[in-house]
Scaffold this motif. Structure first.
Motif, PDB file in Angstrom:
ATOM      1  N   GLY A 116      18.444  11.126  30.975  1.00 57.60           N
ATOM      2  CA  GLY A 116      18.510  10.117  32.019  1.00 57.60           C
ATOM      3  C   GLY A 116      18.784   8.725  31.494  1.00 57.60           C
ATOM      4  N   ASP A 117      17.913   8.245  30.598  1.00 57.09           N
ATOM      5  CA  ASP A 117      18.035   6.866  30.123  1.00 57.09           C
ATOM      6  C   ASP A 117      19.290   6.636  29.286  1.00 57.09           C
ATOM      7  OD1 ASP A 117      15.687   6.463  31.417  1.00 57.09           O
ATOM      8  OD2 ASP A 117      14.447   6.165  29.624  1.00 57.09           O
ATOM      9  N   LEU A 118      19.752   7.660  28.565  1.00 58.25           N
ATOM     10  CA  LEU A 118      20.971   7.521  27.776  1.00 58.25           C
ATOM     11  C   LEU A 118      22.217   7.896  28.573  1.00 58.25           C
ATOM     12  CD1 LEU A 118      19.885   8.812  24.238  1.00 58.25           C
ATOM     13  CD2 LEU A 118      19.879   6.483  25.144  1.00 58.25           C
ATOM     14  N   ARG A 119      22.027   8.222  29.823  1.00 63.14           N
ATOM     15  CA  ARG A 119      23.127   8.517  30.743  1.00 63.14           C
ATOM     16  C   ARG A 119      24.090   9.555  30.165  1.00 63.14           C
ATOM     17  NH1 ARG A 119      24.708   2.379  32.076  1.00 63.14           N
ATOM     18  NH2 ARG A 119      23.859   2.111  29.991  1.00 63.14           N
ATOM     19  N   GLN A 374      20.439   0.718  23.445  1.00 60.26           N
ATOM     20  CA  GLN A 374      21.191  -0.531  23.383  1.00 60.26           C
ATOM     21  C   GLN A 374      22.699  -0.260  23.383  1.00 60.26           C
ATOM     22  OE1 GLN A 374      19.853  -3.220  20.330  1.00 60.26           O
ATOM     23  NE2 GLN A 374      21.777  -4.374  20.295  1.00 60.26           N
ATOM     24  N   LEU A 375      23.127   0.722  22.587  1.00 60.31           N
ATOM     25  CA  LEU A 375      24.552   1.035  22.515  1.00 60.31           C
ATOM     26  C   LEU A 375      25.088   1.553  23.844  1.00 60.31           C
ATOM     27  CD1 LEU A 375      24.608   2.687  18.985  1.00 60.31           C
ATOM     28  CD2 LEU A 375      25.828   0.598  19.636  1.00 60.31           C
ATOM     29  N   ARG A 376      24.299   2.349  24.532  1.00 56.34           N
ATOM     30  CA  ARG A 376      24.766   2.916  25.798  1.00 56.34           C
ATOM     31  C   ARG A 376      24.806   1.868  26.905  1.00 56.34           C
ATOM     32  NH1 ARG A 376      27.899   6.304  27.011  1.00 56.34           N
ATOM     33  NH2 ARG A 376      26.773   7.476  28.597  1.00 56.34           N
ATOM     34  N   ALA A 377      23.935   0.876  26.821  1.00 55.57           N
ATOM     35  CA  ALA A 377      24.015  -0.226  27.782  1.00 55.57           C
ATOM     36  C   ALA A 377      25.312  -1.001  27.591  1.00 55.57           C
ATOM     37  CB  ALA A 377      22.809  -1.149  27.632  1.00 55.57           C
ATOM     38  N   ALA A 378      25.759  -1.100  26.349  1.00 51.48           N
ATOM     39  CA  ALA A 378      26.985  -1.835  26.057  1.00 51.48           C
ATOM     40  C   ALA A 378      28.234  -0.982  26.245  1.00 51.48           C
ATOM     41  CB  ALA A 378      26.944  -2.359  24.622  1.00 51.48           C
ATOM     42  N   PHE A 379      28.120   0.321  25.963  1.00 54.53           N
ATOM     43  CA  PHE A 379      29.285   1.207  26.006  1.00 54.53           C
ATOM     44  C   PHE A 379      29.007   2.425  26.886  1.00 54.53           C
ATOM     45  CE2 PHE A 379      29.436  -1.065  21.958  1.00 54.53           C
ATOM     46  CZ  PHE A 379      30.718  -1.595  21.987  1.00 54.53           C
ATOM     47  N   PRO A 380      28.942   2.232  28.198  1.00 49.07           N
ATOM     48  CA  PRO A 380      28.740   3.365  29.109  1.00 49.07           C
ATOM     49  C   PRO A 380      30.021   4.184  29.240  1.00 49.07           C
ATOM     50  CG  PRO A 380      29.134   1.387  30.370  1.00 49.07           C
ATOM     51  CD  PRO A 380      29.089   0.959  28.926  1.00 49.07           C
ATOM     52  N   ASN A 381      29.895   5.345  29.841  1.00 49.61           N
ATOM     53  CA  ASN A 381      31.091   6.139  30.121  1.00 49.61           C
ATOM     54  C   ASN A 381      32.033   5.340  31.008  1.00 49.61           C
ATOM     55  OD1 ASN A 381      29.904   8.195  28.693  1.00 49.61           O
ATOM     56  ND2 ASN A 381      29.267   9.351  30.497  1.00 49.61           N
ATOM     57  N   SER A 419      32.163  -5.752  26.257  1.00 49.79           N
ATOM     58  CA  SER A 419      31.081  -5.430  25.328  1.00 49.79           C
ATOM     59  C   SER A 419      31.589  -5.448  23.900  1.00 49.79           C
ATOM     60  CB  SER A 419      30.495  -4.045  25.629  1.00 49.79           C
ATOM     61  OG  SER A 419      29.841  -4.030  26.874  1.00 49.79           O
ATOM     62  N   LEU A 420      30.772  -6.034  23.016  1.00 52.99           N
ATOM     63  CA  LEU A 420      31.037  -6.029  21.586  1.00 52.99           C
ATOM     64  C   LEU A 420      29.823  -5.406  20.910  1.00 52.99           C
ATOM     65  CD1 LEU A 420      32.311  -8.726  22.942  1.00 52.99           C
ATOM     66  CD2 LEU A 420      32.639  -9.467  20.568  1.00 52.99           C
ATOM     67  N   GLY A 421      30.060  -4.596  19.896  1.00 53.11           N
ATOM     68  CA  GLY A 421      28.960  -3.998  19.153  1.00 53.11           C
ATOM     69  C   GLY A 421      29.248  -3.994  17.678  1.00 53.11           C
ATOM     70  N   MET A 422      28.212  -4.225  16.865  1.00 52.11           N
ATOM     71  CA  MET A 422      28.385  -4.223  15.412  1.00 52.11           C
ATOM     72  C   MET A 422      27.065  -3.862  14.754  1.00 52.11           C
ATOM     73  SD  MET A 422      28.687  -8.352  15.175  1.00 52.11           S
ATOM     74  CE  MET A 422      28.826  -8.477  16.968  1.00 52.11           C
ATOM     75  N   VAL A 423      27.137  -3.162  13.617  1.00 53.67           N
ATOM     76  CA  VAL A 423      25.950  -2.823  12.849  1.00 53.67           C
ATOM     77  C   VAL A 423      26.241  -3.068  11.380  1.00 53.67           C
ATOM     78  CG1 VAL A 423      26.593  -0.369  12.725  1.00 53.67           C
ATOM     79  CG2 VAL A 423      24.211  -1.046  12.386  1.00 53.67           C
ATOM     80  N   ASN A 424      25.295  -3.698  10.694  1.00 49.40           N
ATOM     81  CA  ASN A 424      25.421  -4.034   9.282  1.00 49.40           C
ATOM     82  C   ASN A 424      24.867  -2.877   8.459  1.00 49.40           C
ATOM     83  OD1 ASN A 424      25.116  -5.068   6.655  1.00 49.40           O
ATOM     84  ND2 ASN A 424      24.704  -7.141   7.398  1.00 49.40           N
ATOM     85  N   LEU A 425      25.743  -2.239   7.666  1.00 48.63           N
ATOM     86  CA  LEU A 425      25.367  -1.072   6.869  1.00 48.63           C
ATOM     87  C   LEU A 425      24.918  -1.423   5.464  1.00 48.63           C
ATOM     88  CD1 LEU A 425      28.233   1.432   7.768  1.00 48.63           C
ATOM     89  CD2 LEU A 425      25.822   1.713   8.274  1.00 48.63           C
ATOM     90  N   SER A 426      25.031  -2.671   5.076  1.00 49.45           N
ATOM     91  CA  SER A 426      24.716  -3.009   3.688  1.00 49.45           C
ATOM     92  C   SER A 426      23.240  -2.767   3.393  1.00 49.45           C
ATOM     93  CB  SER A 426      25.070  -4.469   3.407  1.00 49.45           C
ATOM     94  OG  SER A 426      24.218  -5.354   4.094  1.00 49.45           O
ATOM     95  N   GLY A 427      22.991  -2.322   2.164  1.00 48.78           N
ATOM     96  CA  GLY A 427      21.619  -2.095   1.734  1.00 48.78           C
ATOM     97  C   GLY A 427      21.054  -0.743   2.073  1.00 48.78           C
ATOM     98  N   LEU A 428      21.888   0.180   2.599  1.00 48.67           N
ATOM     99  CA  LEU A 428      21.339   1.478   2.992  1.00 48.67           C
ATOM    100  C   LEU A 428      20.968   2.332   1.790  1.00 48.67           C
ATOM    101  CD1 LEU A 428      22.023   0.713   5.891  1.00 48.67           C
ATOM    102  CD2 LEU A 428      22.885   3.030   6.212  1.00 48.67           C
ATOM    103  N   GLY A 429      21.759   2.496   0.797  1.00 45.75           N
ATOM    104  CA  GLY A 429      21.561   3.276  -0.425  1.00 45.75           C
ATOM    105  C   GLY A 429      20.312   4.167  -0.475  1.00 45.75           C
ATOM    106  N   PRO A 430      19.952   4.684  -1.636  1.00 44.71           N
ATOM    107  CA  PRO A 430      20.709   4.468  -2.877  1.00 44.71           C
ATOM    108  C   PRO A 430      22.032   5.225  -2.891  1.00 44.71           C
ATOM    109  CG  PRO A 430      18.957   6.051  -3.250  1.00 44.71           C
ATOM    110  CD  PRO A 430      18.763   5.546  -1.850  1.00 44.71           C
ATOM    111  N   ASP A 431      22.917   4.863  -3.805  1.00 44.41           N
ATOM    112  CA  ASP A 431      24.222   5.489  -3.886  1.00 44.41           C
ATOM    113  C   ASP A 431      24.114   6.940  -4.339  1.00 44.41           C
ATOM    114  OD1 ASP A 431      25.290   3.091  -3.144  1.00 44.41           O
ATOM    115  OD2 ASP A 431      26.050   2.553  -5.127  1.00 44.41           O
TER     116      ASP A 431
END
Length: 499
Positions: A116-119, A374-381, A419-431
């Motif tokens: 429901g909430d994620l439609r 949050q993503l689904r509020a910005a990017f619905p079907n 809608s604009l969306g972005m996520v910062n992946l830096s620092g996820l590691g370890p490699d």
């Protein structure tokens, strides 16, 4: 001990009554022009497969000697003036819930929260379709798992309109003739409709069919289309190949289908999975101008997911944005929810959006679930995607080896807002040998949104999520003549929406 391909993961659901939990976990598929892979031992005890988490492998295979970029980096995102595809579907799969000990009230709440909430409008359903299974046996298991258990009905009450069939048979090469296999699938789907009124909307050929060669997949698509039509099932659509990774092998398989005109005409959409290797521009180019859809039918992580795990939340959110930016029209998470004997010791809860923790008698809601809210509020079907490129960063492809600093997407929603969306992946590691991550870097972002360049000022509502904040409002930002600047911290999701 058995040895399995060293690939991101493989989930082969046999009959749900026997194996709601038996899975082979694959860690990452190496893509290269030769198409070869590595091998990694996985020990299996009886009916239980010991899952291997991506992070566990990364802990043992470090990559050293890489230069560290500055603590801050300026990145410019440029948005195309021409729209690409439309996001038409979002969903997940569910496995057999009959053996769970989830209280009815908690089950209903999880259906509400996930579907429901994620439609969600797509539910992926498993059916073991190996050589030793008849269509009648497949239907009997399917009825127990999804019809009699109320799973389909409960999902449809929350907005699901599309039932996607996932035939499972492992990655081994088929031993039965392809036409016989295709007829079995058609008989199975026809029987569901005539016996119990269960209508499959879309079907795959086989989940992660690594043992099939491209000509076999093409033949299966072509024959299945013919057999469905003969049974009056012209409304049932076909996607393929549902390859385990968006790698070179998947591209070769799709190219093989495309080389068969009858098979390509029978195909609603191409399909891959999004783990260590998500969609790339090569896939978008392969279907450009053909009207063919792109279904990403499975994405998740492996292993144990801790509370407030921003690394896993950032990774899966990045793949969602990556896939939207590279032509995907339908996107599905792996498993919506299930139960867990003890979520702190669960070696498989990362494959779900939430679980019911039996030890503590409560729902454990993963951080990534709220990031998806949050993503689904910005990017619905119905959102129309406008491709984004970065400088530095280019196409921002989330694929084998070096991961980008960020992933991003932009769309015009069906209500007319942006809608604009972005996520910062830096620092996820370890490699590791399959994934290398940028060190923690704060990104000074500059958006150049060409579609909005003619507007003097556009007010955007800002929302953020990180390890401690779950989908919080953070004021407003003004985009002036298509240009906007803001700061994106490591392991942070930011979305902006206009009214």
């Amino acid at each position: 001990m058995v040895t399995l391909p060293f690939s991101h993961r493989m989930c082969d659901f046999e009959s749900n009554s026997r194996l709601a939990r038996q899975r082979h976990k694959r860690i990452g598929r190496q893509a290269n022009r030769a198409g070869w892979g590595c091998f990694f031992p996985v020990v299996i005890f009886g009916m239980l497969t010991i899952p291997l988490s991506l992070r566990a492998v990364q802990d043992t295979v470090r990559v050293s000697g890489t230069s560290r970029p500055p603590a801050t980096l300026s990145v410019t995102l440029t948005v195309s003036n021409q729209p690409a595809q439309t996001l038409d579907g979002f969903g997940c799969s569910l496995v057999d819930l009959r053996g769970t000990k989830i209280p009815q009230s908690a089950r209903a709440e999880m259906f509400d929260r996930v579907f429901g909430d994620l439609r969600m409008n797509v539910l992926r359903l498993w059916a073991e379709a190996g050589d030793d299974r008849t269509a009648a046996q497949m239907r009997a298991d399917f009825y127990r798992s999804y019809v009699d258990s109320g799973v389909i009905a409960d999902a449809q009450k929350r907005g699901v309109t599309t039932l996607l069939l996932a035939p499972t048979r492992g990655e081994r090469a088929p031993t039965e003739p392809i036409p016989d296999y295709a007829r079995k699938l058609a008989d199975f789907i026809h029987g569901l409709k005539t016996e119990r009124g269960s209508r499959i909307s879309v079907t795959g050929i086989a989940n992660e069919p690594g043992g099939f060669n491209p000509s076999q997949v093409a033949e299966a698509v072509r024959v299945l289309r013919r057999e469905l039509d003969r049974r009056g099932l012209r409304d049932v659509q076909i996607i393929a190949p549902e390859w385990a990774s968006a790698d070179d092998a998947a591209l070769r398989c799709i190219a093989g289908i495309k080389a068969d005109p009858a098979a390509w005409a029978a195909l609603l959409g191409i399909a891959t999975h999004s783990y260590n290797m998500a969609a790339t521009p090569d896939f978008a180019r392969l279907i450009a101008g053909t009207g063919t859809q792109y279904w990403m039918t499975e994405a998740a992580d492996n292993g144990n997911e801790r509370e407030a795990d921003a690394g896993l939340a950032a990774s899966i959110s990045a793949r969602f944005l990556n896939d939207l930016n590279h032509g995907v029209t339908h996107w599905l998470f792996f498993i919506g929810f299930h139960d867990s004997s003890d979520v702190t010791q669960d070696n498989d809860n990362a494959t779900k959006l939430m679980v019911y923790d039996l030890k503590r008698q409560q729902i454990f809601r993963h951080l990534k679930y709220d990031w998806f809210r949050q993503l689904r509020a910005a990017f619905p079907n119905g959102s129309r995607l406008y491709p984004v490129k970065a400088q530095p960063g280019g196409d921002l492809s989330y694929t084998f080896g070096q991961k980008p600093f960020l992933n991003a997407a932009m769309a015009r929603r069906p209500d007319g807002g942006w809608s604009l969306g972005m996520v910062n992946l830096s620092g996820l590691g370890p490699d590791s040998s399959i994934s290398q991550w940028q060190p923690p870097t704060t990104l000074n972002m500059r958006w150049q949104a060409t579609p909005l360049a003619g507007q003097e000022a556009v007010t955007l509502n800002v929302f953020r999520s990180d390890a401690t904040h779950r989908f919080i409002a953070d004021g407003q930002a003004i985009m002036t003549k298509g240009t906007l600047t803001l700061v994106l911290k490591p392991r942070e999701l930011v979305t902006l929406t206009s009214d």
